[in-house]
Design a protein around this motif. Sequence first.
Motif, PDB file in Angstrom:
ATOM      1  N   SER A 271       0.857  -1.189   0.000  1.00  0.00           N
ATOM      2  CA  SER A 271       0.000   0.000   0.000  1.00  0.00           C
ATOM      3  C   SER A 271       0.891   1.235   0.000  1.00  0.00           C
ATOM      4  O   SER A 271       2.022   1.185   0.479  1.00  0.00           O
ATOM      5  N   GLY A 272       0.399   2.322  -0.545  1.00  0.00           N
ATOM      6  CA  GLY A 272       1.214   3.528  -0.636  1.00  0.00           C
ATOM      7  C   GLY A 272       2.218   3.474  -1.756  1.00  0.00           C
ATOM      8  O   GLY A 272       3.262   4.115  -1.695  1.00  0.00           O
ATOM      9  N   ALA A 273       1.938   2.690  -2.781  1.00  0.00           N
ATOM     10  CA  ALA A 273       2.828   2.628  -3.943  1.00  0.00           C
ATOM     11  C   ALA A 273       2.891   4.006  -4.585  1.00  0.00           C
ATOM     12  O   ALA A 273       1.951   4.789  -4.481  1.00  0.00           O
ATOM     13  N   PRO A 274       4.005   4.329  -5.239  1.00  0.00           N
ATOM     14  CA  PRO A 274       4.178   5.688  -5.749  1.00  0.00           C
ATOM     15  C   PRO A 274       3.156   6.031  -6.836  1.00  0.00           C
ATOM     16  O   PRO A 274       2.670   5.160  -7.544  1.00  0.00           O
ATOM     17  N   ARG A 275       2.914   7.323  -6.945  1.00  0.00           N
ATOM     18  CA  ARG A 275       1.939   7.807  -7.934  1.00  0.00           C
ATOM     19  C   ARG A 275       2.488   7.618  -9.351  1.00  0.00           C
ATOM     20  O   ARG A 275       3.698   7.442  -9.546  1.00  0.00           O
ATOM     21  N   ILE A 276       1.618   7.725 -10.323  1.00  0.00           N
ATOM     22  CA  ILE A 276       2.014   7.614 -11.730  1.00  0.00           C
ATOM     23  C   ILE A 276       2.943   8.774 -12.076  1.00  0.00           C
ATOM     24  O   ILE A 276       2.664   9.924 -11.742  1.00  0.00           O
ATOM     25  N   GLY A 277       4.040   8.478 -12.738  1.00  0.00           N
ATOM     26  CA  GLY A 277       5.004   9.498 -13.117  1.00  0.00           C
ATOM     27  C   GLY A 277       6.126   9.679 -12.103  1.00  0.00           C
ATOM     28  O   GLY A 277       7.085  10.393 -12.373  1.00  0.00           O
ATOM     29  N   PHE A 278       6.030   9.028 -10.923  1.00  0.00           N
ATOM     30  CA  PHE A 278       7.088   9.122  -9.909  1.00  0.00           C
ATOM     31  C   PHE A 278       8.281   8.292 -10.347  1.00  0.00           C
ATOM     32  O   PHE A 278       8.126   7.149 -10.776  1.00  0.00           O
ATOM     33  N   GLU A 279       9.478   8.886 -10.273  1.00  0.00           N
ATOM     34  CA  GLU A 279      10.680   8.205 -10.753  1.00  0.00           C
ATOM     35  C   GLU A 279      11.677   7.960  -9.633  1.00  0.00           C
ATOM     36  O   GLU A 279      12.885   8.086  -9.823  1.00  0.00           O
ATOM     37  N   GLY A 280      11.181   7.653  -8.461  1.00  0.00           N
ATOM     38  CA  GLY A 280      12.053   7.296  -7.352  1.00  0.00           C
ATOM     39  C   GLY A 280      12.850   8.458  -6.803  1.00  0.00           C
ATOM     40  O   GLY A 280      13.924   8.271  -6.252  1.00  0.00           O
ATOM     41  N   GLY A 281      12.385   9.654  -6.957  1.00  0.00           N
ATOM     42  CA  GLY A 281      13.095  10.823  -6.451  1.00  0.00           C
ATOM     43  C   GLY A 281      13.866  11.557  -7.534  1.00  0.00           C
ATOM     44  O   GLY A 281      14.228  12.719  -7.364  1.00  0.00           O
ATOM     45  N   GLN A 282      14.153  10.875  -8.631  1.00  0.00           N
ATOM     46  CA  GLN A 282      14.782  11.553  -9.776  1.00  0.00           C
ATOM     47  C   GLN A 282      13.800  12.599 -10.305  1.00  0.00           C
ATOM     48  O   GLN A 282      12.599  12.411 -10.237  1.00  0.00           O
ATOM     49  N   MET A 283      14.343  13.681 -10.841  1.00  0.00           N
ATOM     50  CA  MET A 283      13.474  14.738 -11.377  1.00  0.00           C
ATOM     51  C   MET A 283      12.612  14.145 -12.501  1.00  0.00           C
ATOM     52  O   MET A 283      13.142  13.663 -13.496  1.00  0.00           O
ATOM     53  N   PRO A 284      11.303  14.168 -12.348  1.00  0.00           N
ATOM     54  CA  PRO A 284      10.448  13.495 -13.323  1.00  0.00           C
ATOM     55  C   PRO A 284      10.471  14.159 -14.703  1.00  0.00           C
ATOM     56  O   PRO A 284      10.771  15.344 -14.831  1.00  0.00           O
ATOM     57  N   LEU A 285      10.127  13.366 -15.702  1.00  0.00           N
ATOM     58  CA  LEU A 285      10.178  13.819 -17.078  1.00  0.00           C
ATOM     59  C   LEU A 285       9.346  15.077 -17.301  1.00  0.00           C
ATOM     60  O   LEU A 285       9.776  16.008 -17.965  1.00  0.00           O
ATOM     61  N   TYR A 286       8.152  15.116 -16.727  1.00  0.00           N
ATOM     62  CA  TYR A 286       7.275  16.267 -16.964  1.00  0.00           C
ATOM     63  C   TYR A 286       7.826  17.552 -16.346  1.00  0.00           C
ATOM     64  O   TYR A 286       7.398  18.638 -16.718  1.00  0.00           O
ATOM     65  N   ARG A 287       8.801  17.438 -15.461  1.00  0.00           N
ATOM     66  CA  ARG A 287       9.453  18.633 -14.907  1.00  0.00           C
ATOM     67  C   ARG A 287      10.795  18.920 -15.572  1.00  0.00           C
ATOM     68  O   ARG A 287      11.285  20.041 -15.512  1.00  0.00           O
ATOM     69  N   ARG A 288      11.403  17.881 -16.206  1.00  0.00           N
ATOM     70  CA  ARG A 288      12.695  18.065 -16.877  1.00  0.00           C
ATOM     71  C   ARG A 288      12.554  18.778 -18.218  1.00  0.00           C
ATOM     72  O   ARG A 288      13.441  19.482 -18.639  1.00  0.00           O
ATOM     73  N   ILE A 289      11.454  18.551 -18.897  1.00  0.00           N
ATOM     74  CA  ILE A 289      11.267  19.099 -20.241  1.00  0.00           C
ATOM     75  C   ILE A 289      10.908  20.581 -20.145  1.00  0.00           C
ATOM     76  O   ILE A 289      10.065  20.966 -19.328  1.00  0.00           O
ATOM     77  N   PRO A 290      11.522  21.438 -20.967  1.00  0.00           N
ATOM     78  CA  PRO A 290      11.218  22.866 -20.897  1.00  0.00           C
ATOM     79  C   PRO A 290       9.795  23.171 -21.335  1.00  0.00           C
ATOM     80  O   PRO A 290       9.258  22.536 -22.231  1.00  0.00           O
ATOM     81  N   LYS A 291       9.186  24.123 -20.675  1.00  0.00           N
ATOM     82  CA  LYS A 291       7.830  24.551 -21.000  1.00  0.00           C
ATOM     83  C   LYS A 291       7.927  25.838 -21.812  1.00  0.00           C
ATOM     84  O   LYS A 291       8.680  26.737 -21.472  1.00  0.00           O
ATOM     85  N   ARG A 292       7.159  25.934 -22.873  1.00  0.00           N
ATOM     86  CA  ARG A 292       7.195  27.119 -23.721  1.00  0.00           C
ATOM     87  C   ARG A 292       5.782  27.583 -24.025  1.00  0.00           C
ATOM     88  O   ARG A 292       4.928  26.777 -24.402  1.00  0.00           O
ATOM     89  N   GLY A 293       5.560  28.870 -23.893  1.00  0.00           N
ATOM     90  CA  GLY A 293       4.312  29.473 -24.359  1.00  0.00           C
ATOM     91  C   GLY A 293       3.118  29.211 -23.469  1.00  0.00           C
ATOM     92  O   GLY A 293       3.222  28.740 -22.339  1.00  0.00           O
ATOM     93  N   PHE A 294       1.961  29.530 -24.015  1.00  0.00           N
ATOM     94  CA  PHE A 294       0.705  29.455 -23.292  1.00  0.00           C
ATOM     95  C   PHE A 294      -0.378  29.050 -24.271  1.00  0.00           C
ATOM     96  O   PHE A 294      -0.451  29.567 -25.381  1.00  0.00           O
TER      97      PHE A 294
END
Length: 147
Positions: A43-66
Motif C-alpha cells: 500500500s502507498g505505492a508511488p503515484r504515476i510518473g514518480f521516478e524514485g526521487g529523480q526529477m520526473p520527465l514532466y518537470r525536466r522538459i522545458p515549457k514554452r508558451g501558453f
Amino acid sequence: MELSNLHPAEGSKHSDNFRRGRGHGSGNGKTAGKGHKGQKARSGAPRIGFEGGQMPLYRRIPKRGFKNRNTLDIVAINVSALENKFENGDVVDAESLLAKGVIKNARDGVKILGMGDLSKKLTVKALAVSETAKEKIEAAGGSVEVI
C-alpha cells in the motif's frame, strides 16, 4: 472465420470490478494480482510518473508558451471567394460554405473579410464580419447578419 473476427464467448470474460484478495477459490486470492513483494505490491505505492526521487520527465522538459483553452478557431474567408461560388440571392452561412467547398471545416465559426470585389446580392450569416466586408456586401444590395 479469420483471426480478426475472433472474440470471446458471451459471458466468458469477467468485468474488472470483482473482489480481489478473497482466498484461493476466488481466482484472485493470496497476492491479489500484485505479484510477490516489492514497492508496487504494498500500500502507498508511488503515484504515476514518480521516478524514485529523480526529477520526473514532466518537470525536466522545458515549457514554452501558453495555450488558451477558451480560444476560438475561426475560419477567415474573403468576399472574393463568395463572388466566385455563390449566385444572386443566395444565403451564405457555414453549412452552405461547406457544401460549396469554400471551406473544408467550419471549426468554431466563420469570419468574412473584405479582400476582393463583390457584385452579387447575398444574405451573409456569419460569426463575424469585418467592416470593409460589411460595406461591400451592403453596397452590392445584400445583407449581413452576425450570428
